[in-house]
Write an enzyme that holds these catalytic residues in place. Structure first.
Site, PDB file in Angstrom:
ATOM      1  N   HIS A 199     110.741  60.570  25.277  1.00 35.80           N
ATOM      2  CA  HIS A 199     110.665  59.938  23.956  1.00 35.80           C
ATOM      3  C   HIS A 199     110.143  61.048  23.054  1.00 35.80           C
ATOM      4  CE1 HIS A 199     109.466  56.291  21.382  1.00 35.80           C
ATOM      5  NE2 HIS A 199     109.047  57.346  20.698  1.00 35.80           N
ATOM      6  N   ASP A 213      96.132  62.867  23.482  1.00 41.83           N
ATOM      7  CA  ASP A 213      96.707  63.040  24.815  1.00 41.83           C
ATOM      8  C   ASP A 213      95.662  62.622  25.852  1.00 41.83           C
ATOM      9  OD1 ASP A 213      97.527  64.419  27.350  1.00 41.83           O
ATOM     10  OD2 ASP A 213      99.140  65.126  26.057  1.00 41.83           O
ATOM     11  N   CYS A 271     107.093  53.841  23.890  1.00 45.40           N
ATOM     12  CA  CYS A 271     107.559  52.617  23.231  1.00 45.40           C
ATOM     13  C   CYS A 271     106.536  51.501  23.427  1.00 45.40           C
ATOM     14  CB  CYS A 271     108.921  52.196  23.769  1.00 45.40           C
ATOM     15  SG  CYS A 271     110.284  53.254  23.211  1.00 45.40           S
ATOM     16  N   THR A 289     107.703  65.193  30.258  1.00 48.49           N
ATOM     17  CA  THR A 289     107.486  64.140  31.255  1.00 48.49           C
ATOM     18  C   THR A 289     107.734  62.749  30.692  1.00 48.49           C
ATOM     19  OG1 THR A 289     105.113  64.086  30.782  1.00 48.49           O
ATOM     20  CG2 THR A 289     105.844  65.507  32.601  1.00 48.49           C
ATOM     21  N   GLY A 296     108.946  70.980  30.970  1.00 44.44           N
ATOM     22  CA  GLY A 296     107.663  70.297  30.997  1.00 44.44           C
ATOM     23  C   GLY A 296     107.651  68.930  30.346  1.00 44.44           C
ATOM     24  N   HIS A 330     108.371  63.631  21.033  1.00 49.88           N
ATOM     25  CA  HIS A 330     106.973  63.793  20.620  1.00 49.88           C
ATOM     26  C   HIS A 330     106.642  65.276  20.587  1.00 49.88           C
ATOM     27  CE1 HIS A 330     106.763  63.826  25.026  1.00 49.88           C
ATOM     28  NE2 HIS A 330     105.597  64.462  24.916  1.00 49.88           N
ATOM     29  N   HIS A 382     103.335  68.079  20.493  1.00 49.47           N
ATOM     30  CA  HIS A 382     101.936  68.266  20.858  1.00 49.47           C
ATOM     31  C   HIS A 382     101.270  69.104  19.773  1.00 49.47           C
ATOM     32  CE1 HIS A 382     102.524  67.190  25.233  1.00 49.47           C
ATOM     33  NE2 HIS A 382     103.772  67.416  24.848  1.00 49.47           N
ATOM     34  N   HIS A 436     112.870  55.245  19.433  1.00 51.84           N
ATOM     35  CA  HIS A 436     113.089  55.900  20.722  1.00 51.84           C
ATOM     36  C   HIS A 436     114.332  56.784  20.669  1.00 51.84           C
ATOM     37  CE1 HIS A 436     112.788  56.353  25.094  1.00 51.84           C
ATOM     38  NE2 HIS A 436     114.107  56.458  25.017  1.00 51.84           N
ATOM     39  N   CYS A 453     109.704  52.815  28.676  1.00 48.72           N
ATOM     40  CA  CYS A 453     109.119  53.988  28.036  1.00 48.72           C
ATOM     41  C   CYS A 453     107.659  53.743  27.662  1.00 48.72           C
ATOM     42  CB  CYS A 453     109.931  54.343  26.796  1.00 48.72           C
ATOM     43  SG  CYS A 453     109.215  55.690  25.827  1.00 48.72           S
TER      44      CYS A 453
END
Length: 113
Positions: free
Chosen positions: A98, A32, A9, A95, A93, A100, A102, A48, A6
């Protein structure tokens, strides 16, 4: 995906560099690498789990902390106003599998995040 494969990670472990914006004991926020808005910061759990639903089930206190960190980022970078997006699943969407969010703002935001 295992934690050894990952990318997030590896960022948490310091194995891959990232431009950190905020870091707490449980959460990391970093820019990003392919921003879709003038402000585009990822807020990730250091634990994770694959997506936001798993985070809500398994680490709800960390998910809440992610929201607090998102607000800190927005306060510092976009007058406290932001969009927080969690993609869940490849068709939506996601990708990196893990959890997260935005944090986005700046300009007219479309839905292609």
């Amino acid at each position: 995906m295992s934690t050894t494969d990952c990318i997030f990670c590896k960022i948490v472990a310091g194995e891959i560099p990232a431009t950190k914006v905020v870091e707490t004991e449980n959460v990391i926020a970093f820019r990003d690498i392919a921003p879709k808005a003038p402000v585009h910061v990822l807020v990730a759990s250091k634990t994770h789990v694959p997506n936001v639903a798993a985070a809500a089930r398994e680490i709800p206190e960390v998910l809440a902390e992610m929201a607090v960190v998102a607000q800190q980022v927005a306060d510092a970078e976009c007058d406290g106003e932001y969009r927080l997006i969690f993609n869940t699943g490849a068709a939506a969407g996601q990708t990196v599998f893990h959890v997260h969010g935005h944090v986005m703002n700046g300009g007219a935001l479309g839905w292609d995040a």
